[in-house]
Design an enzyme around this catalytic site. Sequence first.
Site, mmCIF file in Angstrom:
data_model
loop_
_atom_site.group_PDB
_atom_site.id
_atom_site.type_symbol
_atom_site.label_atom_id
_atom_site.label_comp_id
_atom_site.label_asym_id
_atom_site.label_seq_id
_atom_site.Cartn_x
_atom_site.Cartn_y
_atom_site.Cartn_z
ATOM 1 N N ASN A 215 0.828 -1.207 0.000
ATOM 2 C CA ASN A 215 0.000 0.000 0.000
ATOM 3 C C ASN A 215 0.860 1.254 0.000
ATOM 4 O O ASN A 215 0.601 2.219 -0.737
ATOM 5 C CB ASN A 215 -0.904 0.028 1.239
ATOM 6 N N ARG B 130 -10.081 -4.347 -14.023
ATOM 7 C CA ARG B 130 -8.990 -5.232 -13.590
ATOM 8 C C ARG B 130 -9.501 -6.658 -13.686
ATOM 9 O O ARG B 130 -10.656 -6.933 -13.376
ATOM 10 C CB ARG B 130 -8.564 -4.958 -12.144
ATOM 11 N N ARG C 76 -4.565 1.652 -12.822
ATOM 12 C CA ARG C 76 -3.196 1.842 -12.334
ATOM 13 C C ARG C 76 -2.541 0.529 -11.906
ATOM 14 O O ARG C 76 -3.100 -0.248 -11.138
ATOM 15 C CB ARG C 76 -3.196 2.832 -11.170
ATOM 16 N N HIS D 234 -14.754 2.690 -15.079
ATOM 17 C CA HIS D 234 -14.641 1.975 -13.810
ATOM 18 C C HIS D 234 -15.906 1.202 -13.463
ATOM 19 O O HIS D 234 -15.933 0.445 -12.493
ATOM 20 C CB HIS D 234 -14.309 2.980 -12.694
ATOM 21 N N TYR E 187 -12.061 -10.114 -1.571
ATOM 22 C CA TYR E 187 -12.701 -8.801 -1.586
ATOM 23 C C TYR E 187 -14.189 -9.002 -1.304
ATOM 24 O O TYR E 187 -14.822 -9.865 -1.914
ATOM 25 C CB TYR E 187 -12.577 -8.133 -2.957
ATOM 26 N N ARG F 261 -14.014 2.204 4.752
ATOM 27 C CA ARG F 261 -12.808 1.417 5.002
ATOM 28 C C ARG F 261 -11.544 2.271 5.008
ATOM 29 O O ARG F 261 -10.679 2.135 5.865
ATOM 30 C CB ARG F 261 -12.660 0.320 3.940
ATOM 31 N N HIS G 258 -14.920 -3.938 0.170
ATOM 32 C CA HIS G 258 -14.865 -3.263 -1.124
ATOM 33 C C HIS G 258 -16.236 -2.878 -1.670
ATOM 34 O O HIS G 258 -16.337 -2.094 -2.611
ATOM 35 C CB HIS G 258 -14.144 -4.178 -2.125
#
Length: 721
Positions: A50, A377, A406, A436, A470, A566, A594
Amino acid sequence: MARRGLADPQLFFNRHFSWLQFNERVLDEASDSANPVLERVKFLAITASNLDEFVEVRVAGLLQQVEHGHREPGPDGRVPEEVLEQLEEKIHAFVQRQYHCWNHELVPALSKESVRVLALSELRAAARAHIENFYAKSVEPLLTPVTMDPAHPFPHVLNKALCLAFLLRRKRRSAHTYLGVVTVPRALPRLVLLPSAEHKVEYVFLHDIVHAFAERLYHGYDVLSVAAFRVTRNSNLYLEEEESRSILDSVDTQLHRRRKGAAVRLEIEAGATQEIIDRLQANFRLNPQQVFRVNGPINLSRLFHLYEQTPRPDLKYPAFVPRELALKPGASSIFELIRKRELLLHHPYDSYSAVVRFIESAAQDPEVLSIKQTLYRTSENSPIVRALIEAAAKKEVAVVVELKARFDESSNIRWARNLQEAGVQVFHGVVGLKTHCKLALVARRDADGQIRRYAHLGTGNYNPSTARFYTDLSLLTADASITSSVHHVFNYLTAYSERAQYQPLFVAPLNLGKNVVNLIDREAAQARAGRPAFIIAKVNSLLDEKIIQALYRASQAGVQIELIIRGACALRPGVRGISSRIRVRSVIGRFLEHSRIFIFGSGGKREVYLGSADWMQRNIYERVEVMFHLKNQALCSQIVSEVIAPYLADTQKTRILLPNGAYVSARAAGALSHIRNGFRFNAQEFLIDYVQGVEGSQTMPPIPGFLKLRTAIGESTTRPS
């Protein structure tokens, strides 16, 4: 306070400081002795990973703003230079805490379980011989030692590559010292497993091995000092899309530049001599605050390998088997099942295989005429992408691939090219906006001769790998109003065909932000009129000023607001007269929270929304996102009973955000009435136990403290059949 006062900088936490607090909460899990020790190692590795991304993107961005003379303050009133200065201090303190956790908490805890990382001086003769053989056969042939002199300039060091710096002196001419640099290939394991006695698992760090055999690399030199180091570089992508021949080619070019971006951080062993540090610092043009002297392994994120390679399941979380979607009697296919009733899946408790099956069935079903899909992703060996490639030979397939996800750009470029070669129509969305949203749309000719559309709308990526840890939500539906709107969103993505509205969907950047503020303001109006009013929202981050100010207005009007955030949160809760009715909590546990869920009391007619967007400016104004109204009341009840209620009841993994910006455990905050008698409740463990222990039951086990909430919104604990 007047309404205009809601822009007061004192009412906003700094986004960067708040994010660092989130990473501190992850580090708390690494320090928590109640967690299995290898899981604690993984949490520590996550904090390092992270922090890497934060430094190479966020800190790098602040450095650029300072260099360019930007002086515009953020919502919290701080200018970039002030933020950067304070942030560097906080990061140094955080890194010290990371290494304290490793050296003084995890290493002893691992040793008690006969899992050790040894220095070469601790090796027995047999282990030493093994390491010498490993170095000679697998390491040295891949190394390229470089010595800096007028004929050999400083080598380019790749982003986050493990390197060793050597301070050298020629044996024949001892007056001058040289700097040598060796980059360790990424193909080599950072932790080398030793042949150990039974019941012991022992490793050696790779950089210690290279260090030990330094004399073999630099014949004719005396090695005066050695230090492992790593450089982190600016990893932002800079795209002028309107001038690009192809976004795919442009991103591909920028990826190569990323590897050569300006240095923003130097990590180096604490024992490094000042001469080595000075030379490296000068070469990379770093100020002293950008140099991190660390007492331990240079790259803590590589401890993932320790977690993965250590064959000790007893030191990890117990294995978890998610609930599988079964076709009901009378349903011959997943499409027939969806046509009969909408399906809501809560991952990872509900297996993601149902989503994969939906796409694979569409690819194989001869009655399916077309498939449309967004990809942000996905996994390395994605079954979903394979299904889309298979489908392209027999039906129309269109895929919107986001190339600028990213750190997944390379993978997405590869998938995009593979899809194109298979005959899939590949698009890259709207210029200037990241795609997204998580959407799939299937058109099928059903047995009655009608062409119907079936859709998947999700809060998370089409990635079966991350879906195992997730928490996300998936809706599978044949509702004509939803599938028609999803169709219009795809037209927007592929043809920039814009509509005035997309009901029952909200679409960013077109109307999602405005509609969210309207929903919050409507709730405030309900409270002022004396009708039932509440807001419950679960997102990853809350940073958007307009939404925060709307929440402040709602709190002032009397709306009770529960926020499960979160990560970063810029809203300051508990301020008298402003946010006294707002409570913010963060849940960090075994699974990464998530899902994005939004519930509004709506005067007693509760409304539930799900979506792909966090409450951040980039999601609302710089991405194509979708938030959708969940109209099926049985599914709304499922959301409240199986997601919201457990998380609001959690006492074990919840941290409460205080008005002063500190996060404290729910128990320390005394924020939940049902913990006063010592009750302990872990939402994620509760949901695992429910899935594994009472699979197929129509009734959730009792959840403490929520009878009043369920009664207020007409809730039950019955799972929809």
